[in-house]
Design a protein around this motif. Sequence first.
Motif, PDB file in Angstrom:
ATOM      1  N   LEU A  52     -39.172 -12.462  17.087  1.00  0.00           N
ATOM      2  CA  LEU A  52     -38.578 -11.604  16.057  1.00  0.00           C
ATOM      3  C   LEU A  52     -39.281 -11.801  14.717  1.00  0.00           C
ATOM      4  O   LEU A  52     -39.533 -10.836  13.997  1.00  0.00           O
ATOM      5  CB  LEU A  52     -37.083 -11.893  15.928  1.00  0.00           C
ATOM      6  N   GLU A  53     -39.614 -13.038  14.384  1.00  0.00           N
ATOM      7  CA  GLU A  53     -40.349 -13.275  13.145  1.00  0.00           C
ATOM      8  C   GLU A  53     -41.721 -12.597  13.202  1.00  0.00           C
ATOM      9  O   GLU A  53     -42.156 -11.961  12.233  1.00  0.00           O
ATOM     10  CB  GLU A  53     -40.512 -14.776  12.881  1.00  0.00           C
ATOM     11  N   LEU A  60     -37.593  -2.393  15.060  1.00  0.00           N
ATOM     12  CA  LEU A  60     -38.274  -3.580  15.585  1.00  0.00           C
ATOM     13  C   LEU A  60     -38.321  -3.606  17.112  1.00  0.00           C
ATOM     14  O   LEU A  60     -39.056  -4.416  17.694  1.00  0.00           O
ATOM     15  CB  LEU A  60     -37.598  -4.861  15.080  1.00  0.00           C
ATOM     16  N   LYS A  61     -37.555  -2.748  17.765  1.00  0.00           N
ATOM     17  CA  LYS A  61     -37.500  -2.793  19.230  1.00  0.00           C
ATOM     18  C   LYS A  61     -38.860  -2.587  19.892  1.00  0.00           C
ATOM     19  O   LYS A  61     -39.167  -3.258  20.883  1.00  0.00           O
ATOM     20  CB  LYS A  61     -36.483  -1.772  19.740  1.00  0.00           C
ATOM     21  N   VAL A  81     -31.866 -10.210   8.803  1.00  0.00           N
ATOM     22  CA  VAL A  81     -31.595  -9.489  10.054  1.00  0.00           C
ATOM     23  C   VAL A  81     -30.580 -10.256  10.892  1.00  0.00           C
ATOM     24  O   VAL A  81     -29.608  -9.675  11.413  1.00  0.00           O
ATOM     25  CB  VAL A  81     -32.902  -9.259  10.834  1.00  0.00           C
ATOM     26  N   MET A  82     -30.768 -11.553  11.029  1.00  0.00           N
ATOM     27  CA  MET A  82     -29.845 -12.349  11.844  1.00  0.00           C
ATOM     28  C   MET A  82     -28.419 -12.264  11.304  1.00  0.00           C
ATOM     29  O   MET A  82     -27.467 -12.076  12.064  1.00  0.00           O
ATOM     30  CB  MET A  82     -30.303 -13.804  11.884  1.00  0.00           C
ATOM     31  N   GLU A  83     -28.272 -12.405   9.987  1.00  0.00           N
ATOM     32  CA  GLU A  83     -26.926 -12.446   9.424  1.00  0.00           C
ATOM     33  C   GLU A  83     -26.281 -11.069   9.360  1.00  0.00           C
ATOM     34  O   GLU A  83     -25.068 -10.941   9.554  1.00  0.00           O
ATOM     35  CB  GLU A  83     -26.953 -13.094   8.037  1.00  0.00           C
ATOM     36  N   VAL A 138     -39.234 -25.843   9.925  1.00  0.00           N
ATOM     37  CA  VAL A 138     -38.446 -25.396  11.055  1.00  0.00           C
ATOM     38  C   VAL A 138     -39.373 -25.062  12.214  1.00  0.00           C
ATOM     39  O   VAL A 138     -40.536 -24.674  12.009  1.00  0.00           O
ATOM     40  CB  VAL A 138     -37.595 -24.156  10.680  1.00  0.00           C
ATOM     41  N   VAL A 139     -38.862 -25.207  13.423  1.00  0.00           N
ATOM     42  CA  VAL A 139     -39.533 -24.734  14.631  1.00  0.00           C
ATOM     43  C   VAL A 139     -38.716 -23.571  15.180  1.00  0.00           C
ATOM     44  O   VAL A 139     -37.525 -23.722  15.469  1.00  0.00           O
ATOM     45  CB  VAL A 139     -39.642 -25.839  15.695  1.00  0.00           C
ATOM     46  N   LEU A 140     -39.329 -22.397  15.280  1.00  0.00           N
ATOM     47  CA  LEU A 140     -38.699 -21.247  15.911  1.00  0.00           C
ATOM     48  C   LEU A 140     -39.219 -21.118  17.335  1.00  0.00           C
ATOM     49  O   LEU A 140     -40.406 -21.332  17.588  1.00  0.00           O
ATOM     50  CB  LEU A 140     -38.998 -19.964  15.133  1.00  0.00           C
TER      51      LEU A 140
END
Length: 456
Positions: free
Chosen positions: A202-203, A441-442, A424-426, A193-195
């Motif tokens: 975020l990663e 994480l902010k 986190v995304m889900e 994958v490319v993020l």
Amino acid sequence: MLRRLMPGLVGVAPMLQSVGDSQRTEPPMHDIRAIRENPQAFDEALRRRGLDALSAELIALDDARKTATSAAQANQERRNALAKEIGGAKKAKDEARAAELMEEVARLKEEGPALEAAQTEAGKVLDDRLAAIPNRPNPEVPEGADEHGNVEHRAFSGSRTKLATGRQHFELGEAFGLMDFEAASRMSGARFVVLKGQLARLERALGQFMLDLHTGEHGYTEVAPPILVRDEAMFGTAQLPKFRDDQFRAGEEHWLIPTAEVPLTNLVRESILSEDELPLRFTALTPCFRAEAGSAGRDTRGMLRQHQFNKVELVSITTPDQSANEHERMLGSAEAILKKLDLTYRVMTLCTGDMGFASQKTYDIEVWMPGQETFREISSCSVCGDFQARRMNARYRPKEGKGAQFVHTLNGSGVAVGRALIAVMENYQNPDGSVTIPSVLKPYMGGIEKIEGLKS
């Protein structure tokens, strides 16, 4: 069988030819003396793993090794004795006797290489057989054939409302335009994958957050290890020879690491530590590479099962009497990540049929994934006893008593960064399609509150 390779890498190599040969200095990964002393206990441990009894076969192989060793030693001892007799005969000027003895020496020398080769081969056969046998499970590990025999150890529900269902991570990521599987496939093939943009950040934020917590609060020392290792390192942590098809070979001498467990645990290979140095606790954030040869057709959509992924690894080196406590401590360190992210999860004690090859006991942490409406593994924490230490010849000197003993090794994910990103995304997705950034994480995200801007 799936065999996609990274650009520039050669195919997965054949089974190690050097493992178990006469050049290997590591002791056997199972103690043949202990097997001889209590063959019933050894066979019972294998039965709990779903394997047939092997003690009789192993003892027979050890007998063959001892016989071959005795023959080679007897040959050498006779040659040494003859050398003295020849000297005495020459001193007595008994040339006939000296000539007779020299003929016997010549015959023994001619037989010597074959006897030494037989000794080496008998040792190799025994060592190779021992290398293929998994670790013995701890008595408290539940017995079972597969994942259906795993037992829930404990569970944690975050303070946020648990989403029962939702969009899957790849639906969100592709809608953002920040998760590109097609571009990755054009470059590298499937399972990459490319993020981009805020998802890439975020990663990175997740990995940095994990490292900061483990080093700042949990007492782990951060390490930046090589991600290319040699055969001996992969053998030491038991990726080789059994799991060679799941690894990526890089050139003729190296492998890409499937996990930082390999270089972190091998930091103590061929060492004798003092008890005062223990426990040693290491952590690292590295790319990991797995061929996933045995998972064709599984999790082909999204980021759950990738050839390349990032993971924070935890490794502990300790004494035998402290390894059980260290296991619980490591589990708590991994759980702390998910608690601070406020994610719902459960801890499972793996049964004998679902444990890893090198493990004595394993806890899996499974995080709730609303997109899939199920729990998925995000961390696996294992205590290996002296299994890996024997393969690496890693020992320590106790404060009391004589002689060096094998250390105990432990490893765990603290945690898998890609799967944390998915979780986190889900779990933080909103009805409008945006994803809220967890509060912890902010600071790593420059104060960004949400990832939004979905494509129409």
